[in-house]
Design a protein around this motif. Sequence first.
Motif, PDB file in Angstrom:
ATOM      1  N   ALA A 261       0.830  -1.207   0.000  1.00  0.00           N
ATOM      2  CA  ALA A 261       0.000   0.000   0.000  1.00  0.00           C
ATOM      3  C   ALA A 261       0.863   1.255   0.000  1.00  0.00           C
ATOM      4  O   ALA A 261       0.560   2.235  -0.700  1.00  0.00           O
ATOM      5  N   GLU A 262       1.958   1.244   0.762  1.00  0.00           N
ATOM      6  CA  GLU A 262       2.833   2.417   0.791  1.00  0.00           C
ATOM      7  C   GLU A 262       3.535   2.609  -0.545  1.00  0.00           C
ATOM      8  O   GLU A 262       3.700   3.741  -1.018  1.00  0.00           O
ATOM      9  N   LEU A 263       3.947   1.515  -1.177  1.00  0.00           N
ATOM     10  CA  LEU A 263       4.592   1.626  -2.483  1.00  0.00           C
ATOM     11  C   LEU A 263       3.650   2.272  -3.497  1.00  0.00           C
ATOM     12  O   LEU A 263       4.055   3.154  -4.269  1.00  0.00           O
ATOM     13  N   ARG A 264       2.391   1.848  -3.486  1.00  0.00           N
ATOM     14  CA  ARG A 264       1.427   2.431  -4.429  1.00  0.00           C
ATOM     15  C   ARG A 264       1.184   3.910  -4.116  1.00  0.00           C
ATOM     16  O   ARG A 264       1.092   4.745  -5.016  1.00  0.00           O
ATOM     17  N   TRP A 265       1.091   4.211  -2.823  1.00  0.00           N
ATOM     18  CA  TRP A 265       0.836   5.607  -2.433  1.00  0.00           C
ATOM     19  C   TRP A 265       2.006   6.504  -2.825  1.00  0.00           C
ATOM     20  O   TRP A 265       1.808   7.605  -3.350  1.00  0.00           O
ATOM     21  N   ARG A 266       3.237   6.022  -2.607  1.00  0.00           N
ATOM     22  CA  ARG A 266       4.414   6.820  -2.958  1.00  0.00           C
ATOM     23  C   ARG A 266       4.519   7.033  -4.468  1.00  0.00           C
ATOM     24  O   ARG A 266       5.027   8.057  -4.917  1.00  0.00           O
ATOM     25  N   ALA A 267       4.059   6.050  -5.241  1.00  0.00           N
ATOM     26  CA  ALA A 267       4.143   6.161  -6.699  1.00  0.00           C
ATOM     27  C   ALA A 267       2.927   6.879  -7.293  1.00  0.00           C
ATOM     28  O   ALA A 267       2.858   7.070  -8.508  1.00  0.00           O
ATOM     29  N   GLY A 268       1.984   7.259  -6.444  1.00  0.00           N
ATOM     30  CA  GLY A 268       0.798   7.952  -6.932  1.00  0.00           C
ATOM     31  C   GLY A 268      -0.205   7.041  -7.602  1.00  0.00           C
ATOM     32  O   GLY A 268      -1.029   7.504  -8.409  1.00  0.00           O
ATOM     33  N   ILE A 269      -0.161   5.741  -7.273  1.00  0.00           N
ATOM     34  CA  ILE A 269      -1.110   4.786  -7.855  1.00  0.00           C
ATOM     35  C   ILE A 269      -2.372   4.808  -6.999  1.00  0.00           C
ATOM     36  O   ILE A 269      -2.379   4.354  -5.855  1.00  0.00           O
ATOM     37  N   ARG A 270      -3.444   5.346  -7.548  1.00  0.00           N
ATOM     38  CA  ARG A 270      -4.665   5.501  -6.768  1.00  0.00           C
ATOM     39  C   ARG A 270      -5.630   4.339  -6.957  1.00  0.00           C
ATOM     40  O   ARG A 270      -6.498   4.098  -6.152  1.00  0.00           O
ATOM     41  N   ARG A 271      -5.512   3.638  -8.048  1.00  0.00           N
ATOM     42  CA  ARG A 271      -6.423   2.528  -8.309  1.00  0.00           C
ATOM     43  C   ARG A 271      -5.617   1.267  -8.584  1.00  0.00           C
ATOM     44  O   ARG A 271      -4.587   1.303  -9.261  1.00  0.00           O
ATOM     45  N   TRP A 272      -6.116   0.163  -8.059  1.00  0.00           N
ATOM     46  CA  TRP A 272      -5.414  -1.121  -8.240  1.00  0.00           C
ATOM     47  C   TRP A 272      -6.410  -2.153  -8.716  1.00  0.00           C
ATOM     48  O   TRP A 272      -7.467  -2.362  -8.121  1.00  0.00           O
ATOM     49  N   ASN A 273      -6.082  -2.787  -9.824  1.00  0.00           N
ATOM     50  CA  ASN A 273      -6.966  -3.777 -10.432  1.00  0.00           C
ATOM     51  C   ASN A 273      -6.741  -5.129  -9.763  1.00  0.00           C
ATOM     52  O   ASN A 273      -5.896  -5.913 -10.186  1.00  0.00           O
ATOM     53  N   ALA A 274      -7.498  -5.387  -8.681  1.00  0.00           N
ATOM     54  CA  ALA A 274      -7.323  -6.640  -7.938  1.00  0.00           C
ATOM     55  C   ALA A 274      -7.725  -7.847  -8.754  1.00  0.00           C
ATOM     56  O   ALA A 274      -7.253  -8.959  -8.515  1.00  0.00           O
ATOM     57  N   SER A 275      -8.587  -7.665  -9.732  1.00  0.00           N
ATOM     58  CA  SER A 275      -9.027  -8.804 -10.533  1.00  0.00           C
ATOM     59  C   SER A 275      -7.896  -9.397 -11.354  1.00  0.00           C
ATOM     60  O   SER A 275      -7.965 -10.532 -11.804  1.00  0.00           O
ATOM     61  N   ALA A 276      -6.820  -8.611 -11.505  1.00  0.00           N
ATOM     62  CA  ALA A 276      -5.684  -9.109 -12.295  1.00  0.00           C
ATOM     63  C   ALA A 276      -5.010 -10.289 -11.629  1.00  0.00           C
ATOM     64  O   ALA A 276      -4.341 -11.082 -12.277  1.00  0.00           O
ATOM     65  N   VAL A 277      -5.163 -10.414 -10.310  1.00  0.00           N
ATOM     66  CA  VAL A 277      -4.573 -11.552  -9.598  1.00  0.00           C
ATOM     67  C   VAL A 277      -5.670 -12.337  -8.900  1.00  0.00           C
ATOM     68  O   VAL A 277      -5.580 -12.697  -7.735  1.00  0.00           O
ATOM     69  N   GLY A 278      -6.731 -12.561  -9.607  1.00  0.00           N
ATOM     70  CA  GLY A 278      -7.792 -13.422  -9.086  1.00  0.00           C
ATOM     71  C   GLY A 278      -8.633 -12.781  -8.016  1.00  0.00           C
ATOM     72  O   GLY A 278      -9.231 -13.473  -7.195  1.00  0.00           O
ATOM     73  N   GLY A 279      -8.681 -11.435  -7.974  1.00  0.00           N
ATOM     74  CA  GLY A 279      -9.510 -10.765  -6.980  1.00  0.00           C
ATOM     75  C   GLY A 279      -8.902 -10.704  -5.608  1.00  0.00           C
ATOM     76  O   GLY A 279      -9.569 -10.331  -4.646  1.00  0.00           O
ATOM     77  N   ALA A 280      -7.618 -11.054  -5.459  1.00  0.00           N
ATOM     78  CA  ALA A 280      -6.977 -11.047  -4.139  1.00  0.00           C
ATOM     79  C   ALA A 280      -6.766  -9.629  -3.665  1.00  0.00           C
ATOM     80  O   ALA A 280      -6.520  -8.721  -4.452  1.00  0.00           O
TER      81      ALA A 280
END
Length: 282
Positions: A261-280
Amino acid sequence: MTEYDCPTCGRVFDSRRGLGVHHSRVHDERLPNRECDRCGTEFYAESARAYCSEACHDAAVSYEGEANPNFSDAKEQTNCDICNATFEYYPSQKDGVYCPDCVETAAWRDPPQRTGVAHHSWSGGKLSVSCDVCDARIERYPSQIRGEVVLCSRNCHAEWLSAAFTGDGHPNWRGGGVGDYGPGWRGVRKQALERDDHACVLCGTDADELGRNPDVHHIVPVRLFAAMPALAVRDAHTLDNVVSLCPGCHRRADFGHVSRAELRWRAGIRRWNASAVGGATV
């Protein structure tokens, strides 16, 4: 009925106990209740005693010679470890090591050095062995050879560690990588570097400071995509699953010291496609 007369005041009592209590309270003296086995003197003692005094005890009980419980056929002989003189000692004592003369002169404080065959750990001296890395001949005491590997220097030790603890020899080995990252990797790597201004999203170290571009790290590891039958390695190569990191921060992320979560926040990634890894939820 037996009567008991007080020897001090003559008062009569019908029990020995009453007489004893009277004499101790009124005359402040206890009456004798025992008789010495040696001299016959009557005396008072709260616990069982056979003798009225230490003198009678010592005179009646002897610990000399065979009467001593530690008696072992008197003295024995041995040789002094310093001067090799023969001297006597009692077996009940600690085994003789130094003779009285050496003890008197304190020579025992500086005993002879026990080297070579005289040393208690002597096992034949040094052995000539070969270094398992460079094959150089070296000498080692048997006590210095531990395990199956013999190394001659720190450099050889480091080289052996690098070889022995690489790949499946490393305690943290988890089966290795997934091979070539395949199509899509180069493109998404370039996009991630441009998005992150060619700098580590955690500490800010840029390409100029590193002397090269930062690493590009998969937030959700490629191996998870490779392990799922419905996915492929290329599915891991999306811009919302990669961040730019310097080597130090990359290691921290690999070992789980930085949350996804911190890596995404630092990179400015606001949306994450969980379905790409089976909805995990990752």
